[in-house]
Design a protein around this motif. Structure first.
Motif, PDB file in Angstrom:
ATOM      1  N   ARG A 152      34.250  44.452  30.788  1.00  0.00           N
ATOM      2  CA  ARG A 152      33.702  43.317  30.056  1.00  0.00           C
ATOM      3  C   ARG A 152      33.697  42.040  30.889  1.00  0.00           C
ATOM      4  O   ARG A 152      33.085  41.057  30.528  1.00  0.00           O
ATOM      5  N   GLU A 153      34.431  42.061  31.994  1.00  0.00           N
ATOM      6  CA  GLU A 153      34.505  40.878  32.851  1.00  0.00           C
ATOM      7  C   GLU A 153      34.420  41.315  34.313  1.00  0.00           C
ATOM      8  O   GLU A 153      35.152  42.198  34.751  1.00  0.00           O
ATOM      9  N   LEU A 154      33.508  40.686  35.028  1.00  0.00           N
ATOM     10  CA  LEU A 154      33.367  40.943  36.458  1.00  0.00           C
ATOM     11  C   LEU A 154      34.168  39.871  37.193  1.00  0.00           C
ATOM     12  O   LEU A 154      33.660  38.805  37.495  1.00  0.00           O
ATOM     13  N   THR A 155      35.432  40.167  37.444  1.00  0.00           N
ATOM     14  CA  THR A 155      36.300  39.165  38.059  1.00  0.00           C
ATOM     15  C   THR A 155      35.903  38.946  39.512  1.00  0.00           C
ATOM     16  O   THR A 155      35.575  39.880  40.234  1.00  0.00           O
ATOM     17  N   GLU A 156      35.935  37.694  39.910  1.00  0.00           N
ATOM     18  CA  GLU A 156      35.558  37.341  41.275  1.00  0.00           C
ATOM     19  C   GLU A 156      36.461  38.029  42.291  1.00  0.00           C
ATOM     20  O   GLU A 156      35.997  38.525  43.314  1.00  0.00           O
ATOM     21  N   GLU A 157      37.750  38.098  42.001  1.00  0.00           N
ATOM     22  CA  GLU A 157      38.700  38.694  42.941  1.00  0.00           C
ATOM     23  C   GLU A 157      38.396  40.160  43.218  1.00  0.00           C
ATOM     24  O   GLU A 157      38.605  40.657  44.316  1.00  0.00           O
ATOM     25  N   SER A 158      37.910  40.870  42.224  1.00  0.00           N
ATOM     26  CA  SER A 158      37.644  42.296  42.370  1.00  0.00           C
ATOM     27  C   SER A 158      36.246  42.595  42.889  1.00  0.00           C
ATOM     28  O   SER A 158      36.059  43.512  43.691  1.00  0.00           O
ATOM     29  N   PHE A 159      35.258  41.838  42.433  1.00  0.00           N
ATOM     30  CA  PHE A 159      33.874  42.179  42.744  1.00  0.00           C
ATOM     31  C   PHE A 159      33.281  41.430  43.938  1.00  0.00           C
ATOM     32  O   PHE A 159      32.412  41.963  44.623  1.00  0.00           O
ATOM     33  N   ARG A 160      33.708  40.198  44.207  1.00  0.00           N
ATOM     34  CA  ARG A 160      33.118  39.452  45.322  1.00  0.00           C
ATOM     35  C   ARG A 160      33.273  40.158  46.670  1.00  0.00           C
ATOM     36  O   ARG A 160      32.314  40.221  47.432  1.00  0.00           O
ATOM     37  N   PRO A 161      34.443  40.701  47.018  1.00  0.00           N
ATOM     38  CA  PRO A 161      34.545  41.381  48.313  1.00  0.00           C
ATOM     39  C   PRO A 161      33.552  42.547  48.458  1.00  0.00           C
ATOM     40  O   PRO A 161      32.981  42.759  49.528  1.00  0.00           O
ATOM     41  N   MET A 162      33.327  43.279  47.369  1.00  0.00           N
ATOM     42  CA  MET A 162      32.369  44.387  47.419  1.00  0.00           C
ATOM     43  C   MET A 162      30.948  43.851  47.566  1.00  0.00           C
ATOM     44  O   MET A 162      30.164  44.339  48.393  1.00  0.00           O
ATOM     45  N   LEU A 163      30.607  42.840  46.788  1.00  0.00           N
ATOM     46  CA  LEU A 163      29.265  42.268  46.840  1.00  0.00           C
ATOM     47  C   LEU A 163      28.967  41.610  48.180  1.00  0.00           C
ATOM     48  O   LEU A 163      27.830  41.637  48.656  1.00  0.00           O
TER      49      LEU A 163
END
Length: 114
Positions: A81-92
């Motif tokens: 439900r939430e795309l946290t910056e800490e988790s998703f930014r490195p992948m993106l």
């Protein structure tokens, strides 16, 4: 591995899998939290990662690492439900260097009046 109940993998399990290009673990009961270093790919070959239908709601920081610019990550049909910056930014950040992407698709329900 799809459709097998595999609630967790040992840390580093995928890190030395030489030429692994596709990982399909849909419906493996991985949720609700995908822990840090669960999917750590060091081989430089991973292209497709299928993690749909796992009741995932949270991806810890570095839960999935080693993506390549053309990797496609499927996490649809989970409870994220939430795309946290800490988790998703490195992948993106890595995926933006190529044609890779994260597929977050979900089911669309159409309701018709009777």
């Amino acid at each position: 591995m799809s459709s097998n109940s595999i609630p967790e993998f040992p840390v580093g399990f995928f890190s030395d899998m030489g030429s692994l290009e596709l990982l399909a673990c849909t419906g493996c009961a991985l949720g609700p939290t995908l822990s840090s270093k669960t999917f750590e790919f060091r081989n430089g070959a991973i292209r497709d990662i299928h993690l749909s239908w796992n009741s995932l709601s949270t991806l810890e920081v570095d839960a999935i690492t080693g993506l390549q610019p053309n990797t496609v990550l499927y996490v649809s049909y989970n409870d994220i439900r939430e795309l946290t910056e800490e988790s998703f930014r490195p992948m993106l950040k890595i995926l933006s260097l190529g044609d890779g992407y994260i597929f977050l698709g979900c089911e669309i329900l159409l309701v018709h009046d009777a």
